[in-house]
Write a protein that holds these residues in place. Structure first.
Motif, PDB file in Angstrom:
ATOM      1  N   ALA A  86       8.093   3.327   3.609  1.00 11.13           N
ATOM      2  CA  ALA A  86       6.962   3.537   2.715  1.00 11.13           C
ATOM      3  C   ALA A  86       7.340   4.576   1.665  1.00 11.13           C
ATOM      4  O   ALA A  86       8.166   5.449   1.923  1.00 11.13           O
ATOM      5  CB  ALA A  86       5.765   4.029   3.509  1.00 11.13           C
ATOM      6  N   SER A  87       6.758   4.456   0.484  1.00  6.64           N
ATOM      7  CA  SER A  87       6.976   5.503  -0.515  1.00  6.64           C
ATOM      8  C   SER A  87       6.010   6.643  -0.210  1.00  6.64           C
ATOM      9  O   SER A  87       5.120   6.520   0.624  1.00  6.64           O
ATOM     10  CB  SER A  87       6.728   4.964  -1.911  1.00  6.64           C
ATOM     11  OG  SER A  87       5.347   4.967  -2.184  1.00  6.64           O
ATOM     12  N   THR A 143       3.685   7.737  -2.069  1.00  9.17           N
ATOM     13  CA  THR A 143       2.338   7.340  -2.450  1.00  9.17           C
ATOM     14  C   THR A 143       1.719   6.451  -1.381  1.00  9.17           C
ATOM     15  O   THR A 143       0.563   6.624  -1.013  1.00  9.17           O
ATOM     16  CB  THR A 143       2.370   6.589  -3.787  1.00  9.17           C
ATOM     17  OG1 THR A 143       3.289   7.256  -4.635  1.00  9.17           O
ATOM     18  CG2 THR A 143       1.012   6.539  -4.411  1.00  9.17           C
ATOM     19  N   GLN A 144       2.551   5.512  -0.878  1.00  8.22           N
ATOM     20  CA  GLN A 144       2.019   4.627   0.168  1.00  8.22           C
ATOM     21  C   GLN A 144       1.679   5.415   1.423  1.00  8.22           C
ATOM     22  O   GLN A 144       0.647   5.171   2.051  1.00  8.22           O
ATOM     23  CB  GLN A 144       3.050   3.542   0.500  1.00  8.22           C
ATOM     24  CG  GLN A 144       3.123   2.485  -0.583  1.00  8.22           C
ATOM     25  CD  GLN A 144       4.253   1.513  -0.328  1.00  8.22           C
ATOM     26  OE1 GLN A 144       5.323   1.910   0.149  1.00  8.22           O
ATOM     27  NE2 GLN A 144       4.037   0.255  -0.652  1.00  8.22           N
ATOM     28  N   LEU A 190      -1.546   7.091   0.875  1.00  8.28           N
ATOM     29  CA  LEU A 190      -2.711   6.197   0.905  1.00  8.28           C
ATOM     30  C   LEU A 190      -2.995   5.677   2.308  1.00  8.28           C
ATOM     31  O   LEU A 190      -4.147   5.557   2.703  1.00  8.28           O
ATOM     32  CB  LEU A 190      -2.493   5.014  -0.041  1.00  8.28           C
ATOM     33  CG  LEU A 190      -2.543   5.348  -1.529  1.00  8.28           C
ATOM     34  CD1 LEU A 190      -2.204   4.124  -2.354  1.00  8.28           C
ATOM     35  CD2 LEU A 190      -3.925   5.866  -1.911  1.00  8.28           C
ATOM     36  N   ARG A 191      -1.932   5.370   3.079  1.00  9.55           N
ATOM     37  CA  ARG A 191      -2.158   4.699   4.362  1.00  9.55           C
ATOM     38  C   ARG A 191      -2.240   5.664   5.538  1.00  9.55           C
ATOM     39  O   ARG A 191      -2.789   5.304   6.572  1.00  9.55           O
ATOM     40  CB  ARG A 191      -1.044   3.688   4.614  1.00  9.55           C
ATOM     41  CG  ARG A 191      -1.024   2.674   3.506  1.00  9.55           C
ATOM     42  CD  ARG A 191      -0.519   1.345   3.935  1.00  9.55           C
ATOM     43  NE  ARG A 191      -0.471   0.471   2.773  1.00  9.55           N
ATOM     44  CZ  ARG A 191       0.580  -0.244   2.439  1.00  9.55           C
ATOM     45  NH1 ARG A 191       1.653  -0.220   3.199  1.00  9.55           N
ATOM     46  NH2 ARG A 191       0.547  -1.009   1.381  1.00  9.55           N
ATOM     47  N   TRP A 223       8.358  -1.619  -7.008  1.00  7.78           N
ATOM     48  CA  TRP A 223       9.114  -0.541  -6.412  1.00  7.78           C
ATOM     49  C   TRP A 223       9.442   0.527  -7.419  1.00  7.78           C
ATOM     50  O   TRP A 223       9.461   1.711  -7.087  1.00  7.78           O
ATOM     51  CB  TRP A 223      10.400  -1.071  -5.762  1.00  7.78           C
ATOM     52  CG  TRP A 223      10.107  -1.584  -4.394  1.00  7.78           C
ATOM     53  CD1 TRP A 223      10.054  -2.877  -4.000  1.00  7.78           C
ATOM     54  CD2 TRP A 223       9.765  -0.796  -3.258  1.00  7.78           C
ATOM     55  NE1 TRP A 223       9.704  -2.969  -2.697  1.00  7.78           N
ATOM     56  CE2 TRP A 223       9.518  -1.696  -2.202  1.00  7.78           C
ATOM     57  CE3 TRP A 223       9.623   0.572  -3.018  1.00  7.78           C
ATOM     58  CZ2 TRP A 223       9.159  -1.288  -0.934  1.00  7.78           C
ATOM     59  CZ3 TRP A 223       9.267   0.992  -1.756  1.00  7.78           C
ATOM     60  CH2 TRP A 223       9.035   0.070  -0.724  1.00  7.78           C
ATOM     61  N   LEU A 251       6.444   2.717  -7.740  1.00  2.00           N
ATOM     62  CA  LEU A 251       6.319   3.607  -6.579  1.00  2.00           C
ATOM     63  C   LEU A 251       7.346   4.731  -6.659  1.00  2.00           C
ATOM     64  O   LEU A 251       7.056   5.885  -6.346  1.00  2.00           O
ATOM     65  CB  LEU A 251       6.510   2.824  -5.285  1.00  2.00           C
ATOM     66  CG  LEU A 251       5.319   1.962  -4.863  1.00  2.00           C
ATOM     67  CD1 LEU A 251       5.664   1.190  -3.605  1.00  2.00           C
ATOM     68  CD2 LEU A 251       4.086   2.837  -4.623  1.00  2.00           C
ATOM     69  N   ASP A 255       6.593   8.638  -6.788  1.00  3.73           N
ATOM     70  CA  ASP A 255       7.172   9.558  -5.808  1.00  3.73           C
ATOM     71  C   ASP A 255       7.768  10.766  -6.506  1.00  3.73           C
ATOM     72  O   ASP A 255       7.567  11.904  -6.086  1.00  3.73           O
ATOM     73  CB  ASP A 255       8.285   8.848  -5.029  1.00  3.73           C
ATOM     74  CG  ASP A 255       7.798   8.436  -3.658  1.00  3.73           C
ATOM     75  OD1 ASP A 255       6.581   8.240  -3.543  1.00  3.73           O
ATOM     76  OD2 ASP A 255       8.626   8.327  -2.751  1.00  3.73           O
TER      77      ASP A 255
END
Lengths: 279, 316
Positions: free
Chosen positions: A182-183, A185-186, A189-190, B24, B27, B31
């Motif tokens: 996951a990044s 940001t992900q 969020l998650r 990607w 993202l 990041d």
């Protein structure tokens, strides 16, 4: 106490101690409760009975409430307050969550300090320039204007409290998500977002209460069209204005909703207020 | 604690860079820029709502702008910062602010500590007592001011009714210059003691138990344990609570305006009210701006003195 402890059998001493604690607790809590009891009780009292402060039993008179509805702008202003406080809370919560997350994870202490300083600026100092600018651009007496001014309450407060809650979320969980591909940001969020929901609820409610209770900003920046509930309540500060019954009815109307919230989520609120104060 | 390097990618993301798709790349960009992107809303809002007004209030404070009598402002230098000091009303306001903050925060502290120690014991029905206790903290200050106005009523308020019941003379709570500020301090103590309790209670609950055990074995009295163990251990929490409450005490506005309007004859007017009247009743914008700047500096001073004290107690 010590003497009694020696004289009495253990069981009766314990009972006595429990009773004693509750008596002290009730005595301490009573003056705090009494003010609210008086508020509600007197909102049902006919005005002429105000001149007999010793009378506590009477036929309840609900017309004080209908009089408030009819004779004052409290109801439209409660609606305004709901719109203003909700908007200010939502914006403050989003800003608070995002900033608190970066402050906690990237250690942005300077930003946190800058936000703390903004919390110290007295509203009155900010109100003079606010009023001047609003007058120029026509924001006096509008929703946008008052909502913007309430952000001064909700954003710094939201950041400060959310920081405490986010620091309590273990970092390992995010790191595990990163490893799984996951990044950042992900992962935010998650993982962080769902885990910080209880903190967000407490923060939102506190922001809402502070915004709802704020009087000074709307007193200056509001006007005939858009104003907030405390400004309507303030108009009753003169007992001549509507009589004691209406005064207390207006006070009860704006106080009760907040109490229900407090009773429902007492624990989270305590946590939020303590974190906001101590950390 | 290991500090995450700034602008680092999440490790998993770095490996998958090869994918190179648009999603990607977005993202990846997020990041790298996270500390900046996430702070855009807060910084934009706070800059507009704080930095701009602060510079504007500074600019206004050097002019003699009065909305009605002098609508075209001229630059007057530091006049607005000097003039108020020959005004008895402003000097009085500073004194009242100081007295109000010291007395109400002092009262809150004593009561708050006592109640925090009481709530720290275990007993049934704690949640109930605590809910009742928290009520003033979340009550609208204007609304509770209305109740206190009725309490303070000279002829029919329950306070004087009670005093007369005890055979004492009634007090002119809010209509006499010598009692008005005292009455407001009582309201302040009533309103904000629960917050003090909350912070001190959190502190008490975080204390280690060992020193108390040791003291008990050594035969220390309760009072000795309070003075020599509880208070020193609690110092951080005490200072935090005092700092927060004194800043709010200095800034108190709602209850004072609603209950006494700063009267009678300015006897309970604080700096906050004085500036409010200057700006929005008499519309002396220049003077109000200068006083506002001074008020902010005053709060900064109070804060930094208290923070200094807190540091000193820490090294102890």
């Amino acid at each position: 106490m010590v003497v009694l402890k020696r004289l009495l059998p253990r069981r009766s001493y314990e009972i006595l101690e429990t009773i004693g604690t509750h008596v002290v607790l009730l005595a301490v809590v009573a003056p705090f409760f009494f003010v609210f009891f008086y508020m509600f009780w007197n909102s049902l009292k006919p005005d002429y009975l105000f001149f007999e402060p010793g009378t506590w039993i009477f036929e309840p008179l609900w017309s004080n409430y209908t009089d408030v509805f009819e004779q004052s702008d409290l109801i439209p202003n409660i609606a305004n307050s709901l719109i203003i406080s909700t908007s200010a809370t939502l914006i403050g919560l989003v800003c608070g969550l995002l900033t608190a997350y970066t402050v906690a994870r990237y250690n942005l202490r300077k930003l946190a300090m800058a936000i703390l300083v903004t919390r110290m600026i007295p509203y009155i100092t900010a109100l003079v320039p606010f009023w001047i600018v609003y007058k120029q651009v026509g924001l006096l007496n509008t929703y946008t204007g008052i909502i913007l001014s309430h952000l001064v309450i909700t954003i710094p407060f939201g950041v400060w409290i959310m920081m405490g809650f986010i620091e309590d979320i273990p970092k390992d969980l995010e790191e595990a998500a990163w490893i799984d591909g996951a990044s950042r940001t992900q992962a935010f969020l998650r993982i962080v977002l769902p885990l910080s929901t209880p903190g967000m609820v407490a923060t939102a409610i506190l922001c809402f209460i502070f915004s709802w209770n704020n009087f000074q900003l709307a007193l200056v920046l509001g006007g005939f069209d858009v104003s907030t509930a405390p400004v309507s309540v303030f108009k009753y500060a003169d007992p001549e204005a509507g009589g004691s019954g209406q005064m207390m009815a207006a006070a009860t109307l704006v106080t009760l909703p907040v109490f229900f919230i407090v009773l429902l989520i007492q624990k989270q609120l305590t946590a939020g207020l303590t974190i906001g104060g101590v950390k | 604690m290991a500090v995450t390097p700034q602008n680092a990618l999440a490790p998993g993301l770095d490996e998958r860079r090869a994918r190179g798709s648009l999603g990607w790349r977005v993202l990846e960009w997020l990041d790298l820029q996270m500390p900046i992107v996430f702070n855009i809303p807060t910084v934009v809002f706070l800059f507009g709502l704080v930095a701009v007004p602060v510079s504007l209030v500074l600019a206004t404070s050097f002019t003699d702008w009065q909305l009605i009598t002098k609508p075209d402002p001229d630059f007057v230098g530091f006049d607005n910062y000097v003039k108020p000091w020959s005004d008895d009303r402003w000097i009085g306001a500073i004194w009242h602010t100081f007295a109000y903050a010291v007395a109400s925060v002092g009262g809150q502290f004593v009561l708050g500590l006592a109640t925090a120690m009481l709530f720290n014991r275990s007993f049934a029905g704690k949640a109930f007592y605590r809910s009742v206790w928290m009520m003033p903290m979340v009550a609208m200050s204007v609304a509770i001011s209305l109740v206190w106005i009725l309490f303070f009523d000279n002829a029919f308020g329950i306070l004087n009714h009670g005093l007369e019941g005890l055979g004492l003379d009634g007090i002119e709570w809010i209509t006499s210059p010598q009692w008005a500020l005292v009455s407001l301090i009582i309201v302040g103590i009533w309103h904000h003691t629960p917050f003090m309790t909350l912070i001190l209670l959190a502190g008490l609950q975080s204390l280690p138990q060992d020193p108390f055990e040791a003291a008990r074995i050594d035969g220390a009295s309760r009072w000795q344990m309070l003075v020599h163990i509880t208070l020193p251990l609690l110092k951080t929490h005490i200072m935090v609570a005092l700092i927060l409450r004194s800043i709010f005490g200095v800034k108190e506005f709602d209850t004072i305006l609603a209950i006494t309007e700063g009267g009678p004859r300015y006897a309970s007017e604080t700096m906050n009210l004085n500036i409010y009247f200057n700006a929005f009743e008499y519309q002396y914008m220049g003077e109000a701006a200068a006083k506002g700047v001074f008020f902010f500096l005053f709060i900064l001073c109070v804060q930094s003195i208290l923070v200094k004290l807190r540091k000193r107690t820490w090294s102890y």
